[in-house]
Write an enzyme that holds these catalytic residues in place. Structure first.
Site, PDB file in Angstrom:
ATOM      1  N   GLY A  82       0.805  -1.206   0.000  1.00 50.13           N
ATOM      2  CA  GLY A  82       0.000   0.000   0.000  1.00 50.13           C
ATOM      3  C   GLY A  82       0.840   1.259   0.000  1.00 50.13           C
ATOM      4  O   GLY A  82       1.335   1.707  -1.041  1.00 50.13           O
ATOM      5  N   CYS A  83       1.016   1.824   1.185  1.00 51.71           N
ATOM      6  CA  CYS A  83       1.660   3.134   1.277  1.00 51.71           C
ATOM      7  C   CYS A  83       3.153   3.090   0.995  1.00 51.71           C
ATOM      8  O   CYS A  83       3.722   4.077   0.523  1.00 51.71           O
ATOM      9  CB  CYS A  83       1.371   3.747   2.642  1.00 51.71           C
ATOM     10  SG  CYS A  83      -0.395   4.109   2.865  1.00 51.71           S
TER      11      CYS A  83
END
Length: 209
Positions: free
Chosen positions: A149-150
């Site tokens: 994700g991030c």
């Protein structure tokens, strides 16, 4: 992945860019939500945080910038846009939620910058890129949560902003090994050097010489 496909990737993408000369360390979204078994974001990543903290200690000893990111939303979630709409667990990062707090063992030092964000990348709609440029930083060491994700979003944007990018595999984690491994593989092929904690510590030690 088949042996033939692995060989194909090795032939096509077998490039390392190196660590750079003036790095900064970024700790991405180490928040309590990933460490609380009762939270729907729990990821069993205590070892990942331990690795990141060792790297942070070495980075501070080498006198390079250390930057932490977190995710903070307005109580209505309005500043989260479509990301907040799509990813239901982001409710854990509404301003004031204990799940958005730093986990045990991680407290920002007074000389460490905290970047609060609302979207996956540490660079999107934040001052991070311009701050690093103003500092004379040419490269970043990425650690954090989650790999798929991030961390991945920040990796792509770091490269896109012109920073040599290293992703420290031991200091990144996810809720399942499959997306963790797949995203490390892909980032290493196209956007960054995926490196070990040991390689990173050796590099940082060299900056002190």
């Amino acid at each position: 992945m088949s042996d033939d496909l692995t060989a194909n990737y090795a032939k096509a993408y077998n490039v390392r860019v190196g660590f750079g000369v003036r790095p900064a360390l970024i700790l991405i979204d180490f928040c309590e939500a990933y460490f609380d078994p009762e939270c729907d974001l729990f990821a069993d990543v205590d070892d990942v945080l331990a690795s990141a903290l060792r790297i942070r200690e070495a980075a501070r000893a080498a006198a390079i910038p250390v930057i932490l990111t977190n995710v903070v939303y307005h109580p209505t979630g309005i500043n989260g846009g479509r990301f907040f709409e799509k990813a239901a667990p982001l409710k854990n990062f509404i301003q004031g939620s204990p799940m958005g707090a730093w986990p045990k063992g991680l407290v920002p030092h007074a000389d460490e910058l905290v970047i609060s964000k609302q979207y996956p990348s540490a660079f999107f709609a934040t001052s991070l890129a311009s701050t690093l440029t103003a500092m004379g930083v040419d490269s970043v060491l990425l650690t954090g949560l989650t790999t798929s994700g991030c961390v991945r979003a920040s990796c792509v944007d770091a490269m896109s902003h012109g920073f040599r990018t290293a992703v420290v595999a031991d200091a990144c984690g996810d809720r399942h090994p499959a997306p963790h491994d797949a995203n490390l593989f892909d980032m290493n092929a196209k956007y960054a050097d995926v490196v070990s904690e040991a390689e990173t510590l050796e590099f940082l030690a060299g900056l002190r010489a």
